[in-house]
Write an enzyme that holds these catalytic residues in place. Sequence first.
Site, PDB file in Angstrom:
ATOM      1  CB  THR A   1      -0.058  22.906  45.047  1.00 32.04           C
ATOM      2  OG1 THR A   1      -0.954  24.080  44.885  1.00 32.04           O
ATOM      3  CG2 THR A   1       1.153  22.317  43.761  1.00 32.04           C
TER       4      THR A   1
ATOM      5  CD  GLU B   1       4.478  22.895  42.973  1.00 29.98           C
ATOM      6  OE1 GLU B   1       4.493  22.121  43.739  1.00 29.98           O
ATOM      7  OE2 GLU B   1       3.577  24.399  43.672  1.00 29.98           O
TER       8      GLU B   1
ATOM      9  CE  LYS C   1      13.096  35.333  59.180  1.00 34.39           C
ATOM     10  NZ  LYS C   1      11.842  35.013  57.715  1.00 34.39           N
TER      11      LYS C   1
ATOM     12  CD1 TRP D   1      15.437  32.191  59.386  1.00 34.71           C
ATOM     13  CD2 TRP D   1      15.557  31.505  58.042  1.00 34.71           C
ATOM     14  NE1 TRP D   1      14.834  33.068  58.680  1.00 34.71           N
ATOM     15  CE2 TRP D   1      15.563  32.334  57.401  1.00 34.71           C
ATOM     16  CE3 TRP D   1      16.415  30.617  56.592  1.00 34.71           C
ATOM     17  CZ2 TRP D   1      15.117  32.939  56.022  1.00 34.71           C
ATOM     18  CZ3 TRP D   1      15.786  31.218  55.299  1.00 34.71           C
ATOM     19  CH2 TRP D   1      15.337  31.822  54.809  1.00 34.71           C
TER      20      TRP D   1
HETATM   21  P1  ADP Z   1       1.182  19.243  48.581  1.00 40.35           P
HETATM   22  O1  ADP Z   1       1.254  18.180  49.402  1.00 40.35           O
HETATM   23  O2  ADP Z   1       1.238  20.663  49.688  1.00 40.35           O
HETATM   24  O3  ADP Z   1       0.479  18.866  47.953  1.00 40.35           O
HETATM   25  P2  ADP Z   1       3.753  17.892  47.439  1.00 40.35           P
HETATM   26  O4  ADP Z   1       3.449  16.735  48.110  1.00 40.35           O
HETATM   27  O5  ADP Z   1       3.608  18.685  46.660  1.00 40.35           O
HETATM   28  O6  ADP Z   1       2.867  18.984  48.275  1.00 40.35           O
HETATM   29  O7  ADP Z   1       4.481  18.639  48.912  1.00 40.35           O
HETATM   30  C1  ADP Z   1       5.951  19.501  48.884  1.00 40.35           C
HETATM   31  C2  ADP Z   1       7.089  19.786  49.900  1.00 40.35           C
HETATM   32  O8  ADP Z   1       6.466  18.216  50.744  1.00 40.35           O
HETATM   33  C3  ADP Z   1       8.063  19.908  49.635  1.00 40.35           C
HETATM   34  O9  ADP Z   1       8.052  21.556  49.553  1.00 40.35           O
HETATM   35  C4  ADP Z   1       8.584  20.031  51.241  1.00 40.35           C
HETATM   36  O10 ADP Z   1       8.434  20.626  51.753  1.00 40.35           O
HETATM   37  C5  ADP Z   1       7.980  18.368  51.620  1.00 40.35           C
HETATM   38  N1  ADP Z   1       8.802  17.102  51.419  1.00 40.35           N
HETATM   39  C6  ADP Z   1       8.941  16.746  50.571  1.00 40.35           C
HETATM   40  N2  ADP Z   1       9.236  15.790  50.952  1.00 40.35           N
HETATM   41  C7  ADP Z   1      10.728  16.085  51.816  1.00 40.35           C
HETATM   42  C8  ADP Z   1      11.483  15.458  52.123  1.00 40.35           C
HETATM   43  N3  ADP Z   1      11.947  14.509  52.682  1.00 40.35           N
HETATM   44  N4  ADP Z   1      11.846  15.798  53.859  1.00 40.35           N
HETATM   45  C9  ADP Z   1      11.219  17.621  54.143  1.00 40.35           C
HETATM   46  N5  ADP Z   1       9.957  18.004  53.273  1.00 40.35           N
HETATM   47  C10 ADP Z   1       9.866  17.008  52.208  1.00 40.35           C
END
Ligand code: ADP
Length: 541
Positions: free
Chosen positions: A185, A330, A439, A444
């Site tokens: 991640t 994840e 906040k 929120w």
């Molecule tokens: P990273 O960029 O941290 O490696 P990921 O690609 O796994 O991680 O990102 C996951 C996160 O991306 C989600 O927990 C969420 O916050 C955001 N995310 C993914 N798809 C969407 C979506 N369609 N709308 C809003 N947020 C999204």
Amino acid sequence: MRGLMQDWPLLIHKAIDYAALQFGSREVVTRSVEGPIVRTTYGAIRGRALKGAQRLVRDGVKPGDRVATLAWNTWRHLEAWYAITGAGGVYHTVNPRLFPDQIVWIVNHAEDRVLMADLTFVPLLEKIADRLPTVERYVILTDAAHMPATGLRGAVDYESWIASADGDFRWVEVDERDAAGLCYTSGTTGDPKGVLYSHRSNLLHSLGCNTPDGLAIAARDAVLPVVPLFHANSWSLAFTCPMVGAKLVLPGSKLDGASLHELFETEEVTFTAGVPTVWIGLLAHMRSRGARFSTLKRLFVGGSAFPASLIAAFETEFGLSVSHAWGMTEMSPIGTFGAMKPAFASLSGEALWARKALQGYAPFGVDIKIVGDDGKPMPWDGAAFGRLLVAGFAVTKGYFKGAGGDVLDADGFFDTGDVATIDPDGYVRITDRSKDVIKSGGEWISSIDVENAAVGCPGVVEAAVIGVAHPKWTERPLLIVVPDKAKPPTREAVLDHLRPRIAKWWLPDDVQFVDEIPHTATGKISKLTLRERFKDYRLPG
Ligand code: ADP
């Protein structure tokens, strides 16, 4: 009493075995890193992956060993995945957009023994190689003619490397629960954490995703994954496409609107998938050239929220059907699909785009709940905000080497770090990352809702909302906008656009115009960088 059905192992290389047998001549087309378009087939890919697996075993790779890939979407990268898992190893996708120090950190953490990289990353690797003690050999994903002179340990060009194996080889036997892939991640908070996929989780995830209300990819499709193989398993496409015999079109390193549009047209692409920033670039290109899509029908988007205004633009101006999904590394990664349940089948226009802008509902195999600060489930009423937790056959139960400790709640659910509402029909609305929520006066504000509404304002190209300290309300929203240079909107025009669309107290206290909004390595707005950049900013009044 046990059932009497076969334990047909759920192994990844079954996907390429199947494709080679049933769709052996189906094409895989790449815009290669070297430049030319390269055509191959599933049959040829399997044959070469067998050679790669044989070579890895000969090079001493043992089941469970990690082999890194640092590469764009190409046929060689795809072959490498099947070769690595076919040798019993674990493909560790490294995101080339990470900073060199981050790459060093994760390669060392993963203890990668072999590193396979695109030609273009040789200079980067030469700079960091002395800090990568576990890497015994660098395989450069090119041929002898393009191989640069390099002092990288054991460096060899991929074509010569596989040519030294005859392919008379059987995939190394592993258990379906064995590790197959590793993806870190992005680690916006703390060190990156490794998500370790199993063969079983990847295969089930690919099956679970390719339902009629999910990806819905068929043999007749030509699929262009803009989403990189290194971004959360390329959202399953590297497995799903061979599993159904869809043609694959791989864009290499060129992800700009013009290059993508050219491939959509020349390769008769019907389905594509990528993050919002890519589609914003494509939209600008299409509009500026007055271009059309001849064969493209479906555009799949996830990774960040995709506003209704952009969905409407692709659907009305370009005749595409947009599917919006949510997920995370994840979760392998897909968590929800924005398909229309029967109750919404007849929606059209604004109402349809508004529903499509939600993140959708969880498919079979993904259990979801929202909980309050006390960990107790909150109602699915579309209003209550809670932390979004998930469980399922392709959801992580812990990070590689135990990083982050115990990550499941008492019921086995994983905390996504997202804040969401769920409506009575099961549709999830992601309102924020929990670390980004604003906040204000004890309540929120959803930055995603405000951003989505702002992007609908004429002259706004991209928008981000961050919380700024406020003496009375704790925090108030600041809207940061990238304006269209040809027709920039005024601060008042943006606020006027927002007023009827969001709750009164959500209205940003100010609008700041910038040339560019920073993005993370996976294409998300980097709120961390924005908060840093605006740390000395004071709200008006
Ligand atoms: P990273 O960029 O941290 O490696 P990921 O690609 O796994 O991680 O990102 C996951 C996160 O991306 C989600 O927990 C969420 O916050 C955001 N995310 C993914 N798809 C969407 C979506 N369609 N709308 C809003 N947020 C999204």
